[in-house]
Motif scaffolding. Structure first.
Motif, PDB file in Angstrom:
ATOM      1  N   PRO C 145      -6.047  27.882  -6.345  1.00 32.64           N
ATOM      2  CA  PRO C 145      -4.753  27.417  -6.865  1.00 32.64           C
ATOM      3  C   PRO C 145      -4.952  26.378  -7.972  1.00 32.64           C
ATOM      4  O   PRO C 145      -5.767  25.456  -7.810  1.00 32.64           O
ATOM      5  CB  PRO C 145      -4.089  26.793  -5.628  1.00 32.64           C
ATOM      6  N   PRO C 146      -4.241  26.501  -9.066  1.00 30.10           N
ATOM      7  CA  PRO C 146      -4.343  25.496 -10.127  1.00 30.10           C
ATOM      8  C   PRO C 146      -4.097  24.108  -9.567  1.00 30.10           C
ATOM      9  O   PRO C 146      -3.189  23.915  -8.750  1.00 30.10           O
ATOM     10  CB  PRO C 146      -3.256  25.928 -11.108  1.00 30.10           C
ATOM     11  N   THR C 147      -4.898  23.163 -10.020  1.00 32.57           N
ATOM     12  CA  THR C 147      -5.003  21.875  -9.325  1.00 32.57           C
ATOM     13  C   THR C 147      -4.925  20.703 -10.283  1.00 32.57           C
ATOM     14  O   THR C 147      -5.565  20.719 -11.342  1.00 32.57           O
ATOM     15  CB  THR C 147      -6.368  21.804  -8.595  1.00 32.57           C
ATOM     16  N   LEU C 148      -4.164  19.685  -9.868  1.00 29.91           N
ATOM     17  CA  LEU C 148      -4.193  18.390 -10.550  1.00 29.91           C
ATOM     18  C   LEU C 148      -4.670  17.359  -9.541  1.00 29.91           C
ATOM     19  O   LEU C 148      -4.039  17.170  -8.492  1.00 29.91           O
ATOM     20  CB  LEU C 148      -2.789  18.019 -11.053  1.00 29.91           C
ATOM     21  N   ILE C 149      -5.788  16.711  -9.825  1.00 34.54           N
ATOM     22  CA  ILE C 149      -6.325  15.681  -8.925  1.00 34.54           C
ATOM     23  C   ILE C 149      -6.275  14.337  -9.631  1.00 34.54           C
ATOM     24  O   ILE C 149      -6.657  14.221 -10.800  1.00 34.54           O
ATOM     25  CB  ILE C 149      -7.775  15.992  -8.501  1.00 34.54           C
ATOM     26  N   ILE C 150      -5.805  13.340  -8.897  1.00 34.41           N
ATOM     27  CA  ILE C 150      -5.604  12.004  -9.449  1.00 34.41           C
ATOM     28  C   ILE C 150      -6.480  11.015  -8.687  1.00 34.41           C
ATOM     29  O   ILE C 150      -6.477  11.005  -7.456  1.00 34.41           O
ATOM     30  CB  ILE C 150      -4.117  11.591  -9.298  1.00 34.41           C
ATOM     31  N   THR C 151      -7.200  10.197  -9.426  1.00 32.42           N
ATOM     32  CA  THR C 151      -8.051   9.180  -8.801  1.00 32.42           C
ATOM     33  C   THR C 151      -7.262   7.921  -8.498  1.00 32.42           C
ATOM     34  O   THR C 151      -6.672   7.322  -9.400  1.00 32.42           O
ATOM     35  CB  THR C 151      -9.222   8.824  -9.734  1.00 32.42           C
ATOM     36  N   GLY C 152      -7.241   7.522  -7.249  1.00 29.83           N
ATOM     37  CA  GLY C 152      -6.632   6.260  -6.842  1.00 29.83           C
ATOM     38  C   GLY C 152      -7.691   5.297  -6.360  1.00 29.83           C
ATOM     39  O   GLY C 152      -8.886   5.563  -6.451  1.00 29.83           O
ATOM     40  N   ALA C 153      -7.233   4.168  -5.830  1.00 25.77           N
ATOM     41  CA  ALA C 153      -8.149   3.109  -5.416  1.00 25.77           C
ATOM     42  C   ALA C 153      -7.539   2.374  -4.236  1.00 25.77           C
ATOM     43  O   ALA C 153      -6.392   2.627  -3.866  1.00 25.77           O
ATOM     44  CB  ALA C 153      -8.400   2.147  -6.565  1.00 25.77           C
ATOM     45  N   THR C 154      -8.311   1.469  -3.659  1.00 24.51           N
ATOM     46  CA  THR C 154      -7.767   0.599  -2.619  1.00 24.51           C
ATOM     47  C   THR C 154      -6.437   0.016  -3.060  1.00 24.51           C
ATOM     48  O   THR C 154      -5.484  -0.058  -2.277  1.00 24.51           O
ATOM     49  CB  THR C 154      -8.753  -0.552  -2.341  1.00 24.51           C
ATOM     50  N   ALA C 155      -6.376  -0.394  -4.303  1.00 28.39           N
ATOM     51  CA  ALA C 155      -5.178  -1.035  -4.818  1.00 28.39           C
ATOM     52  C   ALA C 155      -4.005  -0.068  -4.941  1.00 28.39           C
ATOM     53  O   ALA C 155      -2.896  -0.482  -5.275  1.00 28.39           O
ATOM     54  CB  ALA C 155      -5.472  -1.678  -6.176  1.00 28.39           C
ATOM     55  N   SER C 156      -4.209   1.214  -4.680  1.00 30.05           N
ATOM     56  CA  SER C 156      -3.090   2.161  -4.651  1.00 30.05           C
ATOM     57  C   SER C 156      -2.241   1.977  -3.400  1.00 30.05           C
ATOM     58  O   SER C 156      -1.091   2.413  -3.344  1.00 30.05           O
ATOM     59  CB  SER C 156      -3.608   3.601  -4.653  1.00 30.05           C
ATOM     60  N   LEU C 157      -2.830   1.365  -2.385  1.00 32.12           N
ATOM     61  CA  LEU C 157      -2.176   1.242  -1.081  1.00 32.12           C
ATOM     62  C   LEU C 157      -1.860  -0.191  -0.707  1.00 32.12           C
ATOM     63  O   LEU C 157      -1.141  -0.435   0.259  1.00 32.12           O
ATOM     64  CB  LEU C 157      -3.082   1.798   0.027  1.00 32.12           C
ATOM     65  N   ARG C 158      -2.383  -1.133  -1.448  1.00 27.48           N
ATOM     66  CA  ARG C 158      -2.367  -2.510  -0.989  1.00 27.48           C
ATOM     67  C   ARG C 158      -2.357  -3.459  -2.178  1.00 27.48           C
ATOM     68  O   ARG C 158      -3.219  -3.355  -3.061  1.00 27.48           O
ATOM     69  CB  ARG C 158      -3.637  -2.723  -0.158  1.00 27.48           C
ATOM     70  N   PRO C 186       5.492  23.493  -4.374  1.00 31.11           N
ATOM     71  CA  PRO C 186       6.183  24.751  -4.047  1.00 31.11           C
ATOM     72  C   PRO C 186       6.113  25.792  -5.163  1.00 31.11           C
ATOM     73  O   PRO C 186       6.365  26.968  -4.929  1.00 31.11           O
ATOM     74  CB  PRO C 186       7.628  24.289  -3.809  1.00 31.11           C
ATOM     75  N   GLN C 187       5.732  25.353  -6.371  1.00 32.74           N
ATOM     76  CA  GLN C 187       5.546  26.304  -7.474  1.00 32.74           C
ATOM     77  C   GLN C 187       4.081  26.764  -7.569  1.00 32.74           C
ATOM     78  O   GLN C 187       3.726  27.498  -8.490  1.00 32.74           O
ATOM     79  CB  GLN C 187       5.998  25.680  -8.795  1.00 32.74           C
ATOM     80  N   GLY C 188       3.263  26.308  -6.634  1.00 27.42           N
ATOM     81  CA  GLY C 188       1.906  26.824  -6.559  1.00 27.42           C
ATOM     82  C   GLY C 188       0.829  25.939  -7.156  1.00 27.42           C
ATOM     83  O   GLY C 188      -0.347  26.297  -7.124  1.00 27.42           O
ATOM     84  N   VAL C 189       1.212  24.787  -7.687  1.00 25.79           N
ATOM     85  CA  VAL C 189       0.212  23.875  -8.233  1.00 25.79           C
ATOM     86  C   VAL C 189      -0.138  22.821  -7.178  1.00 25.79           C
ATOM     87  O   VAL C 189       0.751  22.195  -6.600  1.00 25.79           O
ATOM     88  CB  VAL C 189       0.715  23.186  -9.516  1.00 25.79           C
ATOM     89  N   HIS C 190      -1.392  22.642  -6.940  1.00 25.58           N
ATOM     90  CA  HIS C 190      -1.884  21.686  -5.962  1.00 25.58           C
ATOM     91  C   HIS C 190      -2.061  20.319  -6.620  1.00 25.58           C
ATOM     92  O   HIS C 190      -2.862  20.181  -7.536  1.00 25.58           O
ATOM     93  CB  HIS C 190      -3.225  22.191  -5.402  1.00 25.58           C
ATOM     94  N   VAL C 191      -1.321  19.327  -6.167  1.00 25.23           N
ATOM     95  CA  VAL C 191      -1.452  17.961  -6.690  1.00 25.23           C
ATOM     96  C   VAL C 191      -1.998  17.080  -5.578  1.00 25.23           C
ATOM     97  O   VAL C 191      -1.374  16.939  -4.517  1.00 25.23           O
ATOM     98  CB  VAL C 191      -0.104  17.410  -7.189  1.00 25.23           C
ATOM     99  N   ALA C 192      -3.141  16.490  -5.802  1.00 26.08           N
ATOM    100  CA  ALA C 192      -3.794  15.665  -4.781  1.00 26.08           C
ATOM    101  C   ALA C 192      -4.119  14.290  -5.343  1.00 26.08           C
ATOM    102  O   ALA C 192      -4.358  14.131  -6.545  1.00 26.08           O
ATOM    103  CB  ALA C 192      -5.075  16.341  -4.289  1.00 26.08           C
ATOM    104  N   HIS C 193      -4.108  13.314  -4.464  1.00 29.07           N
ATOM    105  CA  HIS C 193      -4.383  11.917  -4.839  1.00 29.07           C
ATOM    106  C   HIS C 193      -5.509  11.410  -3.943  1.00 29.07           C
ATOM    107  O   HIS C 193      -5.456  11.550  -2.726  1.00 29.07           O
ATOM    108  CB  HIS C 193      -3.103  11.099  -4.611  1.00 29.07           C
ATOM    109  N   VAL C 194      -6.527  10.842  -4.558  1.00 21.04           N
ATOM    110  CA  VAL C 194      -7.719  10.425  -3.830  1.00 21.04           C
ATOM    111  C   VAL C 194      -7.831   8.902  -3.849  1.00 21.04           C
ATOM    112  O   VAL C 194      -7.888   8.291  -4.921  1.00 21.04           O
ATOM    113  CB  VAL C 194      -8.985  11.042  -4.461  1.00 21.04           C
TER     114      VAL C 194
END
Lengths: 252, 252, 252, 252
Positions: C145-158, C186-194
């Motif tokens: 599946p076409p994918t968008l991956i985003i890099t996060g950090a500790t500071a993304s949560l706190r 729902p349109q088939g693109v996988h968006v993930a946050h790390v």
């Protein structure tokens, strides 16, 4: 308590020398209060204190982990406070197992935490919720939305190393609290969960060096009680489901 | 406000016909209040209402997104309320962009949300925090710990489809709020963030069918204000950093 | 890259000597990769490395904070990789302001973080998402599946003390990521946050004493890249929206 | 399994026709696998399937809620796989009580959930963790860090109305999982918790209209197993403690 004339009352489960006592004293300014603890030594001093301040209080020896004991306590309440409506129920009981490695944590340790925390809430709420629901539409109307407040802890949100059994019990209580809020909120009962994140200032913790011993580095239980009272008074258009409480100097 | 004799005051940023007005009225029961809004039409009716109720109020036209405008506002406060200490600062400003597909969300939409929410808080807190810090040890002592309260929303916790720009701004505000709480809490300033999860009952939302139009299905802003006031009065041993507020019938 | 025969490619925004390089190398095992960085010095060594390993790579100098620069980069991609479909887009850019007291954090510090983190993602995703959407139903079908991956950090949560500006930017990115996942999943693109929770082992951090200097106490960027690749390969019936990555010895 | 020559094995607790089966098949590509279920009817078809594919499998009838039964199972493992080291342990057992009003939820309902979820994990991890710890420094070295993976659910994060007992059990499991990760991660054992947020596609759910019956609207258990395998292979410098898995069309 035969002379009680007010039509409402509050019940607090888990009353000792800390949060339970302060909450009882705070709610006793408005309502007769019923105190449930396993042993009379736990509630008697608080009952006395409330009476000395002109309030009305009734202590009932109750094992919250035993459904029959809880039912019996509410039968006693019905008999002793005839015709009165439940305004607020506070679940402040907790069972905190020793802090130890997971490998030393026995099934009994886990059971004690799950039963002492989650089953206690189940038993208490089984008796309290029908009464709170009935208070929603009582005549006269209750001064505030009928309320169930549950005491949580840091371990309600976080499973730390060596705190597994305790966290399991507190997580389970939080799960039940959310479920109750979502089921009974729309019926007019306010269910709130309070994360107490820090050491409570009480006889048991006198020597504990919380936050380097700085002034107000432990939670004053009267301050906790003020927030419980505020939760109780919230208008039904603006209920809080969860809030945290911690000393100003607490790391989080 | 030359006749003000009380030594403390509160400042509310973002005052219109909803939460800001109610908070201003509530805090005006205890303090002279300063109201910051972009346009006089926003704060003038509230200033009038407070004065009619015997309170003291001052409105200042302020663009919270402009650091110089905010600085000028606090200069005015200093001049108009000489010798008074800041007891509470409420950041209730918000910038809510249109709800639309991400692909239609322009950099300007995102900027407006980030600036209108996060920069507004930065600018406001830059001026308010040194005053709150100075109030911690003021003589006479403040009645309650100096307080900064920040209004959040459902979008502070959750990035829904088509709400990306709005959520970005509200998430950023929450990040700043947590950072402020952790930096200034130990110095005695109480920083709290309130998740308002639902539709607020105000002129703008009159026709909105929140929760099927059921009574109290929208948040009464006076009820919100009661919780803001409670946060302000919390003892420093028992600060709340975050709480949620929602109608009893709200799905969550 | 005129000789590229594979019908798909990946684009990585924010390529230096750490995560971006490793992700580029990992995805280059399957796809031609396009590397976007502000300066050629950042991507050129990685382009060379990929080519030496038999992969195909194209570097484009891009200012992610400038919508026109990003549009120009994707125009270049279109020209250089005609007829190819986007399989994966990785947003690894970050702008980390100095760590300092809130009172020393300028509006410019906050702007740089909000623009460098959130606007960068907006600009990048504005160009990448239509291409990913088009890949969903491309012929031949994409391998994953076409994918968008985003890099996060500790500071993304706190929002930690003194990290306000950085956390504001990272929280805003996470908000956008959630919003994108809910709109485009729902349109088939996988968006993930790390959530990268720890120090990354790279030239910049060589001397940093993370976790007491213990072996593997910093995140190996190749290990991070393995998890990015796994996210890309997830079946659409089982998408991850968020995961954390941290060294085994990291406190959390 | 006397002919097993590989020095490592995996054990999966809670194997039926869904996730457990797929995880067993996936890990059997690398290791001999031991399957623990209450009834042979649950694991026998999976054992057969693995053997038909050339893998090695052993099923053991185990009541995970009974510490002695779990101990006996691991004694059997020791006897049947002499000299082998545990590479991965998967806790996939779950006990899901009926969904019903809190007022109809009995102490037995709650017990079954707490015991079937949390005690099961305690019992399983009591036997598995010492073996995983011993594998950390085994000779030959394990191919990947020894791993304990725990299956969670939507109810691990959220106590919905009428799901109180189930959520209590799943929250408790998550608490234990976090505690284990924090205690044993620094010792080299990877403990991960997976939030399965949606309906799993398996015989039991064939007729369930998840996500309107759209293709891939239920989680493919083989896809879940791929993510479990990825978790197992993560380098110790980059462990995931928690990730979510849901169909691309799932509302969240």
């Amino acid at each position: 308590m035969s002379s009680i004339s007010k039509p409402f009352y509050a019940v607090i489960a888990g009353v000792g020398a800390g949060t339970g006592r302060s909450v009882a004293l705070r709610f006793a300014q408005a309502y007769p209060v019923v105190l449930l603890s396993r042993r009379p030594e736990s509630y008697n001093p608080v009952v006395d204190e409330i009476r000395q301040q002109g309030g009305e209080a009734l202590g009932i020896s109750t094992d919250l982990t035993d459904p029959n004991s809880v039912k019996a306590a509410f039968e006693t309440i019905k008999r002793e406070l005839p015709g009165r409506q439940l305004a607020a129920a506070i679940y402040n009981a907790s069972s905190r197992p020793s802090i130890k490695s997971f490998l030393d944590t026995t099934p009994d340790d886990l059971s004690r935490s799950l039963v002492g925390n989650a089953h206690g809430l189940l038993n208490f709420a089984h008796s309290a919720l029908p009464l709170l629901l009935s208070s929603v539409s009582a005549t006269p109307a209750p001064p505030y939305p009928p309320t169930l407040i549950i005491t949580g802890a840091t371990a309600s949100l976080r499973g730390s190393a060596r705190f597994g059994a305790f966290a399991a019990g507190k997580f389970a209580v939080r799960a039940l609290g959310q479920s109750l809020a979502r089921e009974f909120g729309p019926q007019g009962v306010h269910v709130a969960h309070v994360i107490v994140d820090g050491v409570i200032d009480m006889p048991l913790t006198k020597g504990w060096p919380a936050n380097g011993g700085v002034e107000d580095g432990k939670l004053n239980p009267d301050a906790i009680a003020d927030s419980y009272w505020h939760l109780h008074t919230q208008h039904r258009s603006s209920f809080t489901q969860e809030l945290d409480l911690r000393p100003y100097v607490e790391k989080f």
